[in-house]
Design a protein around this motif. Structure first.
Motif, short mmCIF file in Angstrom:
data_model
loop_
_atom_site.label_atom_id
_atom_site.label_comp_id
_atom_site.label_asym_id
_atom_site.label_seq_id
_atom_site.Cartn_x
_atom_site.Cartn_y
_atom_site.Cartn_z
N THR A 5 -12.95 123.19 -101.17
CA THR A 5 -12.15 122.12 -100.58
C THR A 5 -10.68 122.53 -100.53
O THR A 5 -10.26 123.50 -101.18
CB THR A 5 -12.28 120.83 -101.39
OG1 THR A 5 -11.72 121.03 -102.69
CG2 THR A 5 -13.74 120.40 -101.52
N PHE A 6 -9.91 121.75 -99.78
CA PHE A 6 -8.49 122.07 -99.67
C PHE A 6 -7.77 122.03 -101.02
O PHE A 6 -7.01 122.95 -101.34
CB PHE A 6 -7.81 121.13 -98.67
CG PHE A 6 -6.33 121.35 -98.56
CD1 PHE A 6 -5.83 122.42 -97.83
CD2 PHE A 6 -5.44 120.51 -99.21
CE1 PHE A 6 -4.46 122.64 -97.75
CE2 PHE A 6 -4.07 120.72 -99.12
CZ PHE A 6 -3.59 121.80 -98.39
N LEU A 10 -5.87 125.32 -102.37
CA LEU A 10 -4.42 125.29 -102.60
C LEU A 10 -4.09 125.71 -104.03
O LEU A 10 -3.21 126.55 -104.26
CB LEU A 10 -3.89 123.89 -102.30
CG LEU A 10 -2.38 123.71 -102.35
CD1 LEU A 10 -1.71 124.54 -101.25
CD2 LEU A 10 -2.02 122.23 -102.17
N TRP A 45 -1.51 116.69 -103.46
CA TRP A 45 -2.36 117.53 -102.60
C TRP A 45 -3.48 118.17 -103.42
O TRP A 45 -4.63 118.21 -102.99
CB TRP A 45 -1.53 118.63 -101.94
CG TRP A 45 -0.48 118.13 -101.00
CD1 TRP A 45 -0.43 116.91 -100.38
CD2 TRP A 45 0.67 118.85 -100.57
NE1 TRP A 45 0.70 116.82 -99.59
CE2 TRP A 45 1.39 118.00 -99.68
CE3 TRP A 45 1.19 120.11 -100.82
CZ2 TRP A 45 2.58 118.39 -99.06
CZ3 TRP A 45 2.37 120.51 -100.21
CH2 TRP A 45 3.05 119.65 -99.34
N VAL A 51 -3.33 114.29 -98.12
CA VAL A 51 -3.64 115.49 -97.33
C VAL A 51 -2.42 115.81 -96.47
O VAL A 51 -1.98 114.97 -95.69
CB VAL A 51 -4.87 115.27 -96.43
CG1 VAL A 51 -5.11 116.50 -95.57
CG2 VAL A 51 -6.09 114.95 -97.27
N LEU A 56 1.31 121.61 -93.19
CA LEU A 56 0.23 122.60 -93.16
C LEU A 56 0.69 123.97 -92.65
O LEU A 56 0.38 124.99 -93.28
CB LEU A 56 -0.92 122.06 -92.30
CG LEU A 56 -2.30 122.60 -92.67
CD1 LEU A 56 -2.63 122.27 -94.12
CD2 LEU A 56 -3.35 122.01 -91.75
N LEU A 70 -7.13 126.71 -93.79
CA LEU A 70 -6.71 125.50 -94.49
C LEU A 70 -7.32 124.25 -93.86
O LEU A 70 -7.76 123.33 -94.56
CB LEU A 70 -5.19 125.39 -94.48
CG LEU A 70 -4.41 126.48 -95.21
CD1 LEU A 70 -2.92 126.29 -95.01
CD2 LEU A 70 -4.75 126.49 -96.70
N GLU A 71 -7.36 124.22 -92.52
CA GLU A 71 -7.93 123.06 -91.83
C GLU A 71 -9.41 122.92 -92.14
O GLU A 71 -9.92 121.80 -92.30
CB GLU A 71 -7.68 123.19 -90.33
CG GLU A 71 -6.22 123.01 -89.95
CD GLU A 71 -5.94 123.32 -88.49
OE1 GLU A 71 -6.79 124.01 -87.86
OE2 GLU A 71 -4.88 122.90 -87.98
N ALA A 73 -10.83 123.85 -94.87
CA ALA A 73 -10.92 123.36 -96.25
C ALA A 73 -10.62 121.86 -96.32
O ALA A 73 -11.24 121.13 -97.11
CB ALA A 73 -9.95 124.13 -97.14
N ILE A 74 -9.69 121.40 -95.49
CA ILE A 74 -9.38 119.97 -95.45
C ILE A 74 -10.61 119.20 -94.98
O ILE A 74 -10.96 118.14 -95.51
CB ILE A 74 -8.17 119.69 -94.54
CG1 ILE A 74 -6.89 120.16 -95.24
CG2 ILE A 74 -8.07 118.20 -94.20
CD1 ILE A 74 -5.66 120.06 -94.37
#
Length: 397
Positions: A5-6, A10, A45, A51, A56, A70-71, A73-74
């Motif tokens: 996941t994001f 991160l 975050w 989010v 980003l 990243l997208e 993962a979001i």
């Protein structure tokens, strides 16, 4: 294996660099040229509470990760659940929670009602008018029934009237945020009557000042200025310093909206002087948010409205650098004045940058105030439509 996941991604990239959340926030500020990312925001975050959207591309640059990664993962992360009124205002329905109608009630019932009123204020910090209006008016209706149908001593009765007045003020504010201005005005008037019956002049001034603020913002600028002055007079010289500061702040805004810069600046000075007298007074709970930062915001708003952007921009940037990002509506509103100030200062690229944040925060927020401010922001950018950054921001709108 479940996709990363994001928040997980991160944190993994940040810790691989041996960066603290504070260091990562500083790196984002350096990369973006802005100073609005804090350690607390990075924490949100990484825990999935928020989010990032605007940030980003900057996160991708700082971490050396493809934005698409990243997208993805979001998309894999569960959307954070916004707080609900039940989270902030738990318990039974108001009448059942306090006392069956018709029975004699005492100070305990007043204290419980006051606690529910303050919980509603705190809910308004993080939820918008359309989300809160129905429960707020259920609370108000129940409190009025309690006042009308119960028996009590004179002191308890006055305590109930004060609670009804305070509840009417926050319910009126919520109705105004939802764009229901007639309903808000009726509610403010109800609260004003209750406050006067209780002999609470400071609360009466708060209710009158709240209505004055609404009038100033819906095209009744001169009526708003007159009522704001009357609200200060209603409260009288014995009102607590923070209350007087708030009332002077509203007078400043009212005169700003009429274009009377001289009176607005004088009122801002009076507000600052009043706040400087604040000490260890036993203030009403509804003054919890009045501080130097809020006065600074009003000063910046006045400068923006009066087309003095060079004074407004540093004030707003200073406030926003330390503002609680969970107060989404206020963050969007304050950023909207910053966007307009940058446009007035002939800095369209920066105005467009801020405008994108305003639009992101305001999307589906449920606040008439932010809806109106986004219109003002878009109008301020229109003269610069030929600039790519501005055109992109307007396209997003």
């Amino acid at each position: 294996m479940a996709p990363e996941t994001f928040p997980q991604m991160l944190k993994r990239h940040r810790t691989s660099r041996r960066w603290s959340q504070q260091r990562f926030a500083e790196a984002l500020c350096e990369a973006s040229g802005r100073s609005t990312v804090t350690r607390q925001e990075v924490y949100r975050w990484e825990t999935g509470r928020r989010v990032p959207k605007f940030w980003l591309p900057h996160i991708a640059t700082v971490l050396g990760v493809a934005r698409e990664e990243l997208e993805d993962a979001i998309a894999a992360a569960a959307a954070p659940s916004p707080p609900t009124l039940d989270d902030i205002l738990p318990g039974k329905p108001p009448v059942a929670d306090l006392s069956p109608a018709g029975r004699r009630i005492g100070k305990t019932a007043v204290n419980r009602l006051s606690a529910r009123v303050h919980a509603l204020r705190l809910a308004d910090d993080v939820l918008a008018g359309h989300d809160l209006i129905d429960p707020a008016f259920r609370e108000l209706e129940a409190a009025v029934v309690l006042l009308a149908d119960s028996t009590y001593s004179e002191s308890v009765g006055n305590g109930l009237r004060v609670a009804v007045g305070e509840l009417a003020q926050i319910a009126g504010w919520i109705a105004s945020d939802a764009g229901r201005h007639s309903q808000a005005e009726r509610t403010y008037r109800l609260g004003l009557s209750a406050a006067r019956e209780a002999g609470d002049a400071t609360l009466a001034g708060q209710l009158a000042g709240s209505l004055a603020y609404q009038w100033s913002n819906i095209g009744r600028e001169f009526d708003g200025a007159a009522l704001a002055e009357a609200a200060l007079e209603e409260a009288g010289p014995t009102a607590p310093p923070r209350a007087r500061a708030l009332f002077w702040d509203r007078i400043a805004w009212a005169h700003t909206k009429t274009g009377d810069a001289r009176s607005a600046m004088r009122a801002l000075g009076e507000a600052s002087d009043a706040l400087s007298d604040h000490g260890e007074e036993d203030d009403p709970a509804w003054l919890y948010w009045v501080d130097a930062g809020e006065l600074q915001v009003m000063e910046a708003r006045a400068y923006t409205e009066l087309r003095r952007p060079l004074r407004a921009v540093p004030l707003l940037n200073d406030v926003l650098s330390r503002y609680d990002a969970t107060h989404t509506r206020e963050m969007a509103l304050y950023l909207s004045w910053l966007a307009v100030a940058y446009a007035d200062a002939n800095e369209p690229e920066q105005a467009a940058d801020i405008a994108r944040q305003v639009l992101e925060l305001s999307a589906d927020l449920g606040s008439d105030r932010t809806d109106e401010r986004t219109k003002v922001v878009r109008a301020s950018l229109e003269p610069f439509r030929d600039i790519p950054e501005v055109r992109e921001a307007l396209g997003a709108a």
